[in-house]
Design an enzyme around this catalytic site. Sequence first.
Site, short mmCIF file in Angstrom:
data_model
loop_
_atom_site.label_atom_id
_atom_site.label_comp_id
_atom_site.label_asym_id
_atom_site.label_seq_id
_atom_site.Cartn_x
_atom_site.Cartn_y
_atom_site.Cartn_z
N CYS A 44 41.16 46.51 15.02
CA CYS A 44 41.04 47.92 14.63
C CYS A 44 40.49 48.06 13.20
O CYS A 44 40.69 47.20 12.35
CB CYS A 44 42.41 48.59 14.66
SG CYS A 44 43.24 48.40 16.22
N ARG B 89 34.15 44.38 13.59
CA ARG B 89 35.50 43.84 13.81
C ARG B 89 35.88 43.83 15.28
O ARG B 89 36.82 43.14 15.67
CB ARG B 89 36.53 44.68 13.03
CG ARG B 89 36.36 44.58 11.53
CD ARG B 89 37.18 45.65 10.82
NE ARG B 89 38.61 45.41 10.92
CZ ARG B 89 39.33 44.77 10.00
NH1 ARG B 89 38.74 44.30 8.93
NH2 ARG B 89 40.63 44.60 10.15
N TRP C 217 41.12 48.66 18.81
CA TRP C 217 41.00 47.52 19.70
C TRP C 217 42.31 47.47 20.47
O TRP C 217 43.36 47.22 19.90
CB TRP C 217 40.79 46.24 18.88
CG TRP C 217 40.49 45.01 19.66
CD1 TRP C 217 39.25 44.59 20.09
CD2 TRP C 217 41.41 44.00 20.07
NE1 TRP C 217 39.36 43.39 20.76
CE2 TRP C 217 40.67 43.02 20.76
CE3 TRP C 217 42.79 43.83 19.95
CZ2 TRP C 217 41.26 41.87 21.31
CZ3 TRP C 217 43.38 42.70 20.50
CH2 TRP C 217 42.61 41.74 21.17
N ASN D 103 46.60 50.13 12.17
CA ASN D 103 46.21 48.78 12.61
C ASN D 103 47.47 47.94 12.68
O ASN D 103 48.31 48.05 11.78
CB ASN D 103 45.27 48.10 11.60
CG ASN D 103 43.90 48.73 11.58
OD1 ASN D 103 43.62 49.65 12.32
ND2 ASN D 103 43.03 48.20 10.72
N GLY D 104 47.58 47.07 13.68
CA GLY D 104 48.76 46.22 13.78
C GLY D 104 49.56 46.57 15.02
O GLY D 104 49.08 47.29 15.91
N GLU E 298 32.76 23.24 18.94
CA GLU E 298 32.22 24.44 18.30
C GLU E 298 31.02 24.98 19.08
O GLU E 298 30.89 26.20 19.28
CB GLU E 298 31.87 24.13 16.84
CG GLU E 298 31.25 25.25 16.04
CD GLU E 298 32.08 26.53 15.98
OE1 GLU E 298 33.24 26.55 16.40
OE2 GLU E 298 31.52 27.54 15.52
N LYS F 159 30.86 28.70 20.79
CA LYS F 159 29.80 29.67 20.49
C LYS F 159 29.21 30.21 21.78
O LYS F 159 29.02 31.40 21.93
CB LYS F 159 28.67 29.04 19.66
CG LYS F 159 28.92 28.78 18.22
CD LYS F 159 29.09 29.98 17.34
CE LYS F 159 30.48 30.49 17.33
NZ LYS F 159 31.46 29.93 16.49
N GLU G 279 31.73 32.50 23.80
CA GLU G 279 32.02 33.77 23.12
C GLU G 279 30.94 34.81 23.33
O GLU G 279 31.24 35.97 23.58
CB GLU G 279 32.04 33.54 21.60
CG GLU G 279 33.28 33.00 21.03
CD GLU G 279 33.24 33.05 19.52
OE1 GLU G 279 34.01 33.82 18.96
OE2 GLU G 279 32.42 32.33 18.89
N HIS H 229 37.35 10.75 32.44
CA HIS H 229 38.75 10.97 32.83
C HIS H 229 38.94 12.33 33.50
O HIS H 229 40.06 12.83 33.57
CB HIS H 229 39.66 10.84 31.62
CG HIS H 229 39.61 9.48 31.00
ND1 HIS H 229 40.17 8.37 31.58
CD2 HIS H 229 39.00 9.04 29.86
CE1 HIS H 229 39.94 7.31 30.82
NE2 HIS H 229 39.22 7.69 29.78
N LYS I 267 36.66 40.37 15.18
CA LYS I 267 36.25 39.48 14.10
C LYS I 267 37.45 38.92 13.36
O LYS I 267 37.49 37.75 13.02
CB LYS I 267 35.32 40.23 13.13
CG LYS I 267 34.79 39.38 12.00
CD LYS I 267 33.89 38.27 12.52
CE LYS I 267 33.40 37.34 11.43
NZ LYS I 267 32.83 36.11 11.99
#
Length: 612
Positions: free
Chosen positions: A2, A27, A73, A99-100, A485, A489, A492, A508, A607
């Site tokens: 948010c 964000r 969000w 927010n939170g 990584e 990427k 996402e 394996h 973000k």
Amino acid sequence: MCGIVAYIGPQEAHPILIKGLKRLEYRGYDSAGIAILNDTLKVFKTKGKVADLEEFIREKDVHGTIGMAHTRWATHGEPNNVNAHPHFSQSEELALIHNGIIENYAVIREELRQNGYSFQSDTDTEVLIQLIEYIKKKSNASLIEAVQSALTQVVGAYAIVILSKTDKDTIIAARKGSPLVVGIGENEFLLASDATPIVEYTKDVVYLDDEEIAIIKRGESLKVKTIRDVEKFPVVSKLEINLSQLEKEGYDHFMLKEIFEQPKTIRDSYRGRINCNNQVISMAGIIDHVDRFMNADRIIITAAGTSWHAGLVGEYLFEEIARIPVEVEYSSEFRYRNPVIYPNDVIIAISQSGETADTLAAIELGKQKGAFIYGICNVVGSSIARATDAGSYTHAGPEIGVASTKAFTAQVTVLVLMALALGQRKGTIDDASIQRILSELQEIPEKVERTLTLSPVIRDISRMFTYSRNFLYLGRGFNFPVALEGALKLKEISYIHAEGYPAAEMKHGPIALIDREMPVVVIATNSGTYEKIISNIQEVKARKGKIIAIVTEGDVTVKELADFCLEIPSTEEMLVPLLATIPLQILAYYIAVFRDCNVDQPRNLAKSVTVE
Ligand code: AGP
């Protein structure tokens, strides 16, 4: 997550608020809203983008010089018009953005229901503003007193801003666990969840601390007190970011801009930390606390996502160079599993945003056990930077794309310097090696430039794999975190399923997935395990997987085996992650572009993850 922005001053508030929300779009969010205080308190909100809100208020009366706005969000309740913020209190005298998460909202809501309150939304936020109104009315309290009392009752995290219909010249704001910055301009104040909406108007800011309340009145100076009514002296800091860093500057996406900024950001990360004859690494955070590092039996690195991958590179670096045992922990697991932490442990918390809730909680846990906490953060003045005992900023500049790119290479650069600084002091690495690695580190920006010239070739390769359903990424040693990584990427931003694996682990299990439909990205640069990884490539080839290999310039062997080969400049093995990551970022970027994905704001992602 948010976003919050609020304004009070001589200017029309709503253009500033809408612009601020646009700056906060990076964000991640799913609805947006605005409240303006003029002859009355008006709230407009809608599901969707800030552009939808802008359209929605086009014909409405939003004139006024005090207001607040929010991007939500979703956590409690689906993204829709009703659940969007701001939320009114029952009488519509008060409005709140938040927010939170208020964790005990269900209990409070039940109590309020029994006292005649009803709720429009499914959110925890509405419960908080109703509680404030309830206390205010029941105890005949001032708004500040009601806010203080309510905030001592709630459990969880919040950054809030409140407007009151009966006080047309005041903004009340508070924080705990979620960031909130107050910008102090000329006869005006801005509030925001980070500095990006503020920097255009002023560079003077006050970062609120946990349980602090800002009381902002038109024509008066900022007052800060705690929820327990202790007056605080607001400490003004200077913002170091500038406006151009928040613009795309000709690039199609922030992510692409940030990928191409890496020669500069890597240089900025080591600048001023290496002396001219490559002999001394000067990092104030280490120099000032050298005993804590020297006496540490081990280092625990805690982080999330990409920062956790940087932490894995850190593990290889610290163990190789400084011979200090390292454990790398997901913050979200570490905080809940009663870990063994000794007072002489050093905990390194890595975070781009400096706001990741799980990493903050891991830091608190480490503090309680007496460990020394070192932060590696990108955002200056962030909560993690302020919660740690010491630390180093990465100096990568604002990262707007949700997919972290330049922050990763900056984090690795700082970890290289830290490992060398500690190795130097512990005598686990000789001066000649330090000089060699440092001089090579200073070659990296130019080598990144050369790596970036692969972009058109990678674009062509990306087109061929645009509709692949799965990807496997393989690497060994320092390149194993690079494989993780690269896979992160891709998943996402393109929503293609991707797995990163240590190459030898493939047999394996994951080898069962390989067929002619499976692209396998192998990082096969020159290293101690080069021959071994060739065997892994053979195993993929035997099963007809499509191999995209990242190799060192001049490679002959892998070239004959791979379907596509991307050559990166040769460097010290421990510095390879700084180069090998680049083509993987570009590959993910173009695949996402060809799939028509929202590269900078991928679905469901935020973000800075300020809730657990
Ligand atoms: C990276 O591309 C991700 N968006 C995500 O994994 C991120 O690295 C993670 O949320 C940690 O964030 P931080 O570095 O701000 O703590």
